[in-house]
Motif scaffolding. Sequence first.
Motif, PDB file in Angstrom:
ATOM      1  N   VAL A   1       7.803 -31.614  -2.891  1.00 32.20           N
ATOM      2  CA  VAL A   1       8.592 -30.389  -3.009  1.00 32.20           C
ATOM      3  C   VAL A   1      10.000 -30.685  -3.509  1.00 32.20           C
ATOM      4  N   PRO A   2      10.485 -29.957  -4.516  1.00 29.32           N
ATOM      5  CA  PRO A   2      11.877 -30.124  -4.945  1.00 29.32           C
ATOM      6  C   PRO A   2      12.835 -29.667  -3.853  1.00 29.32           C
ATOM      7  N   ASP A   3      14.010 -30.266  -3.814  1.00 27.83           N
ATOM      8  CA  ASP A   3      15.018 -29.915  -2.810  1.00 27.83           C
ATOM      9  C   ASP A   3      15.908 -28.799  -3.356  1.00 27.83           C
ATOM     10  N   GLU A   4      15.313 -27.592  -3.488  1.00 27.99           N
ATOM     11  CA  GLU A   4      16.042 -26.463  -4.049  1.00 27.99           C
ATOM     12  C   GLU A   4      15.574 -25.164  -3.392  1.00 27.99           C
ATOM     13  N   TYR A   5      16.419 -24.130  -3.498  1.00 31.54           N
ATOM     14  CA  TYR A   5      16.160 -22.881  -2.786  1.00 31.54           C
ATOM     15  C   TYR A   5      14.837 -22.242  -3.210  1.00 31.54           C
ATOM     16  N   SER A   6      14.515 -22.289  -4.485  1.00 32.66           N
ATOM     17  CA  SER A   6      13.308 -21.625  -4.977  1.00 32.66           C
ATOM     18  C   SER A   6      12.027 -22.234  -4.431  1.00 32.66           C
ATOM     19  N   SER A   7      12.137 -23.387  -3.780  1.00 28.87           N
ATOM     20  CA  SER A   7      10.946 -24.065  -3.250  1.00 28.87           C
ATOM     21  C   SER A   7      10.838 -23.973  -1.734  1.00 28.87           C
ATOM     22  N   LEU A   8      11.589 -23.055  -1.105  1.00 28.35           N
ATOM     23  CA  LEU A   8      11.589 -22.966   0.354  1.00 28.35           C
ATOM     24  C   LEU A   8      10.206 -22.682   0.920  1.00 28.35           C
ATOM     25  N   SER A   9       9.457 -21.788   0.275  1.00 26.35           N
ATOM     26  CA  SER A   9       8.120 -21.461   0.794  1.00 26.35           C
ATOM     27  C   SER A   9       7.204 -22.677   0.763  1.00 26.35           C
ATOM     28  N   GLN A  10       7.278 -23.456  -0.320  1.00 25.91           N
ATOM     29  CA  GLN A  10       6.485 -24.675  -0.398  1.00 25.91           C
ATOM     30  C   GLN A  10       6.959 -25.705   0.613  1.00 25.91           C
TER      31      GLN A  10
ATOM     32  N   PRO B   1       5.698  -6.587   6.729  1.00 24.38           N
ATOM     33  CA  PRO B   1       6.494  -6.960   7.911  1.00 24.38           C
ATOM     34  C   PRO B   1       6.539  -8.470   8.130  1.00 24.38           C
ATOM     35  N   TYR B   2       7.743  -8.979   8.359  1.00 22.64           N
ATOM     36  CA  TYR B   2       7.925 -10.417   8.542  1.00 22.64           C
ATOM     37  C   TYR B   2       9.083 -10.668   9.494  1.00 22.64           C
ATOM     38  N   ALA B   3       9.032 -11.797  10.191  1.00 26.51           N
ATOM     39  CA  ALA B   3      10.115 -12.207  11.079  1.00 26.51           C
ATOM     40  C   ALA B   3      11.160 -12.952  10.258  1.00 26.51           C
ATOM     41  N   LEU B   4      12.415 -12.557  10.417  1.00 21.72           N
ATOM     42  CA  LEU B   4      13.486 -13.102   9.592  1.00 21.72           C
ATOM     43  C   LEU B   4      13.661 -14.606   9.799  1.00 21.72           C
TER      44      LEU B   4
ATOM     45  N   MET C   1      -5.129 -21.667  -0.602  1.00 24.45           N
ATOM     46  CA  MET C   1      -5.459 -20.325  -1.064  1.00 24.45           C
ATOM     47  C   MET C   1      -4.300 -19.345  -0.922  1.00 24.45           C
ATOM     48  N   LEU C   2      -3.154 -19.799  -0.469  1.00 26.92           N
ATOM     49  CA  LEU C   2      -2.044 -18.904  -0.155  1.00 26.92           C
ATOM     50  C   LEU C   2      -1.039 -18.816  -1.297  1.00 26.92           C
ATOM     51  N   SER C   3      -0.644 -17.586  -1.630  1.00 27.60           N
ATOM     52  CA  SER C   3       0.418 -17.370  -2.611  1.00 27.60           C
ATOM     53  C   SER C   3       1.770 -17.554  -1.936  1.00 27.60           C
ATOM     54  N   SER C   4       2.736 -18.033  -2.703  1.00 31.63           N
ATOM     55  CA  SER C   4       4.077 -18.240  -2.174  1.00 31.63           C
ATOM     56  C   SER C   4       5.073 -17.334  -2.883  1.00 31.63           C
ATOM     57  N   TYR C   5       6.093 -16.928  -2.132  1.00 31.78           N
ATOM     58  CA  TYR C   5       7.141 -16.081  -2.686  1.00 31.78           C
ATOM     59  C   TYR C   5       8.485 -16.756  -2.475  1.00 31.78           C
ATOM     60  N   ILE C   6       9.524 -16.207  -3.072  1.00 36.29           N
ATOM     61  CA  ILE C   6      10.830 -16.859  -3.055  1.00 36.29           C
ATOM     62  C   ILE C   6      11.327 -17.088  -1.629  1.00 36.29           C
ATOM     63  N   SER C   7      11.259 -16.065  -0.789  1.00 36.91           N
ATOM     64  CA  SER C   7      11.731 -16.176   0.593  1.00 36.91           C
ATOM     65  C   SER C   7      10.608 -16.696   1.487  1.00 36.91           C
ATOM     66  N   GLU C   8      10.870 -17.786   2.198  1.00 41.24           N
ATOM     67  CA  GLU C   8       9.814 -18.390   3.015  1.00 41.24           C
ATOM     68  C   GLU C   8       9.397 -17.501   4.168  1.00 41.24           C
ATOM     69  N   ASP C   9      10.344 -16.720   4.731  1.00 42.63           N
ATOM     70  CA  ASP C   9       9.966 -15.842   5.836  1.00 42.63           C
ATOM     71  C   ASP C   9       9.068 -14.720   5.358  1.00 42.63           C
ATOM     72  N   VAL C  10       9.312 -14.204   4.142  1.00 36.97           N
ATOM     73  CA  VAL C  10       8.426 -13.200   3.535  1.00 36.97           C
ATOM     74  C   VAL C  10       7.034 -13.798   3.339  1.00 36.97           C
ATOM     75  N   SER C  11       6.982 -15.040   2.855  1.00 37.03           N
ATOM     76  CA  SER C  11       5.688 -15.695   2.635  1.00 37.03           C
ATOM     77  C   SER C  11       4.900 -15.815   3.931  1.00 37.03           C
ATOM     78  N   VAL C  12       5.556 -16.232   5.010  1.00 40.91           N
ATOM     79  CA  VAL C  12       4.856 -16.368   6.295  1.00 40.91           C
ATOM     80  C   VAL C  12       4.327 -15.017   6.754  1.00 40.91           C
ATOM     81  N   GLY C  13       5.119 -13.949   6.587  1.00 37.41           N
ATOM     82  CA  GLY C  13       4.661 -12.614   6.947  1.00 37.41           C
ATOM     83  C   GLY C  13       3.424 -12.209   6.176  1.00 37.41           C
ATOM     84  N   VAL C  14       3.390 -12.533   4.876  1.00 27.91           N
ATOM     85  CA  VAL C  14       2.222 -12.216   4.047  1.00 27.91           C
ATOM     86  C   VAL C  14       1.017 -13.037   4.482  1.00 27.91           C
ATOM     87  N   TRP C  15       1.228 -14.331   4.716  1.00 24.74           N
ATOM     88  CA  TRP C  15       0.111 -15.205   5.103  1.00 24.74           C
ATOM     89  C   TRP C  15      -0.563 -14.741   6.389  1.00 24.74           C
ATOM     90  N   LEU C  16       0.212 -14.135   7.297  1.00 23.85           N
ATOM     91  CA  LEU C  16      -0.333 -13.724   8.590  1.00 23.85           C
ATOM     92  C   LEU C  16      -0.643 -12.224   8.647  1.00 23.85           C
TER      93      LEU C  16
END
Length: 319
Positions: free
Chosen positions: A116-125, A201-204, A224-239
């Motif tokens: 994973v790159p050490d940058e903001y756009s890769s937070l979900s990964q 809905p996601y936990a901040l 199988m999971l899609s990732s989005y810019i904000s990691e908290d949004v991604s976790v909300g989608v995954w669950l």
Amino acid sequence: MKLRLIKYKFLWILFSFILGCTITLFYISKVDNISANQTGLSKFKNLKHSYFIVILILTSSKNYIRRKNIRDTWIKNIEKYQVKYLFSIGNKENVVDVKLKEEIRRYDDILLLNQVPDEYSSLSQKVLHSFKYIYEHFDFQYLLKCDDDTFVRVPNIIHELENKFHYEKKLYWGFFDGRARVRRAGKWKEKNWFLCDRYLPYALGGGYVLSHLLVKFISENSHMLSSYISEDVSVGVWLSALDITRYHDVRFDTEFQSRGCNNSYLIVHKQNMHQLYNNLMLSNQARLCFHEYKERNSYEYNWKVAPSQCCIRNNSKIP
């Protein structure tokens, strides 16, 4: 003469066998050490330790001061609890500067993610790979994810999990938002979002808790999971499709801007860590802030209405 030849031949075979075993064991140990050192967690190689809660702290290689603030404050003296904490850093470039190498050697609490790159756009990964690493290397009941500018009252979190939630196995605990509009420009621009015109809905991301079962689900289905810019949004989608316990807690001050200071808070985002820690020490863990104040109104999440109507801020006594 024949017996002597047989004896020498046997000794040569025995010597060759011992030498081969020695070389093989040496090679295996070198491979293990290399694999372990790539994560920065050398003493945990080939071991699976058990913890009540693992704390995952997202950080960046350059944020040394923030990590120092955490080590000097709320993460101190947690040895008496079954807690393990990790600072997660992206390292796809596979470059570790001298200062970070020394930090890894000294504290052994940094998880380097070479995928994973050490940058903001890769937070979900970063979150996804960290979850997988923790799931594969530790036995635990809960995982707490937070940022490197978050203050956590660890004993209080443990007490709540043991008593209020009674070891809930499908817990998603945090401060939820269900009516946030999808960002179409700027730092948080979503290029791949197509689900609806609001985030699910996601936990901040300032701090949230997941039970082991949910971390397992995410880890085992990561391919199988899609990732989005904000990691908290991604976790909300995954669950989002799971039948789980989502618990909205106003004691999680985890929004992008702090709502102020209240002695009931369990997790605080973007506050002065040393001041909060000193307050707790002076008051024997009783008072997070000597002067409570509110800068922004909070809300209770209404799960019985449409998400766009879920989160109405009011001027009540909600902290």
